[in-house]
Design an enzyme around this catalytic site. Structure first.
Site, PDB file in Angstrom:
ATOM      1  N   THR A  15       0.818  -1.217   0.000  1.00  0.00           N
ATOM      2  CA  THR A  15       0.000   0.000   0.000  1.00  0.00           C
ATOM      3  C   THR A  15       0.848   1.261   0.000  1.00  0.00           C
ATOM      4  O   THR A  15       0.585   2.187  -0.769  1.00  0.00           O
ATOM      5  CB  THR A  15      -0.934   0.005   1.235  1.00  0.00           C
ATOM      6  OG1 THR A  15      -1.696  -1.199   1.222  1.00  0.00           O
ATOM      7  CG2 THR A  15      -1.855   1.198   1.218  1.00  0.00           C
ATOM      8  N   ARG A  16       1.874   1.298   0.820  1.00  0.00           N
ATOM      9  CA  ARG A  16       2.716   2.500   0.891  1.00  0.00           C
ATOM     10  C   ARG A  16       3.527   2.718  -0.381  1.00  0.00           C
ATOM     11  O   ARG A  16       4.018   3.813  -0.621  1.00  0.00           O
ATOM     12  CB  ARG A  16       3.648   2.415   2.109  1.00  0.00           C
ATOM     13  CG  ARG A  16       2.895   2.534   3.425  1.00  0.00           C
ATOM     14  CD  ARG A  16       3.853   2.465   4.593  1.00  0.00           C
ATOM     15  NE  ARG A  16       4.479   1.168   4.663  1.00  0.00           N
ATOM     16  CZ  ARG A  16       4.228   0.258   5.590  1.00  0.00           C
ATOM     17  NH1 ARG A  16       3.373   0.514   6.549  1.00  0.00           N
ATOM     18  NH2 ARG A  16       4.840  -0.907   5.584  1.00  0.00           N
ATOM     19  N   MET A  17       3.643   1.678  -1.181  1.00  0.00           N
ATOM     20  CA  MET A  17       4.366   1.812  -2.445  1.00  0.00           C
ATOM     21  C   MET A  17       3.457   2.340  -3.557  1.00  0.00           C
ATOM     22  O   MET A  17       3.917   2.584  -4.666  1.00  0.00           O
ATOM     23  CB  MET A  17       4.981   0.469  -2.848  1.00  0.00           C
ATOM     24  CG  MET A  17       6.031   0.008  -1.859  1.00  0.00           C
ATOM     25  SD  MET A  17       6.768  -1.555  -2.307  1.00  0.00           S
ATOM     26  CE  MET A  17       7.818  -1.033  -3.638  1.00  0.00           C
TER      27      MET A  17
END
Length: 135
Positions: A15-17
């Site tokens: 998700t953070r990517m």
């Protein structure tokens, strides 16, 4: 002495990517991160048949990569991603089948792990008769 076995945690979404692909399939130097980890294990002498990859998000895509590397790799599915410990628990039956040696747990999104680090860590772990060694 019993052989070592490996559990590679590869279930994250990333998700953070900000990608729709599984994090472990994101490329680093033109190769999926998980490929780097699998290749490092193979070069370090860890047998494919004693390696289990814990999948999760888009498991079919991750499994396709794993099988393309070597069909002897095993996979298990972590339906609910409830953390690292839970991911390792998903490999419980694999660990029971491969009991007796050391268990190396690696992250599938750590492409810079290299065979020398794996071999050296296992050597230090065995020489010191550690219960746990964290790299």
């Amino acid at each position: 002495m019993a052989e070592n076995c490996v559990v590679i945690l590869a279930g994250g979404k990333g998700t953070r990517m900000k990608t729709e692909h599984p994090k472990v399939l994101c490329q680093v130097l033109f190769k999926p991160m998980l490929s780097w980890v699998l290749d490092a294990c193979a070069t370090a002498g860890l047998p494919a048949e004693r390696t289990c990859v814990v999948t999760g998000y888009q498991k079919e895509a991750v499994e396709a990569l794993v099988v393309s590397k070597d069909p002897r790799y095993q996979t298990v599915f972590q339906e609910q991603r409830l953390g690292t410990g839970h991911a390792v628990m998903m490999a419980e039956s694999f660990l029971a089948q491969n009991a007796g040696g050391n268990v190396l747990i690696l992250y599938g999104d750590a492409p810079f792990i290299d065979p020398q680090t794996i071999r050296s860590s296992l050597a230090v772990h065995q020489q010191n008769q550690n219960a746990v060694t964290v790299v």
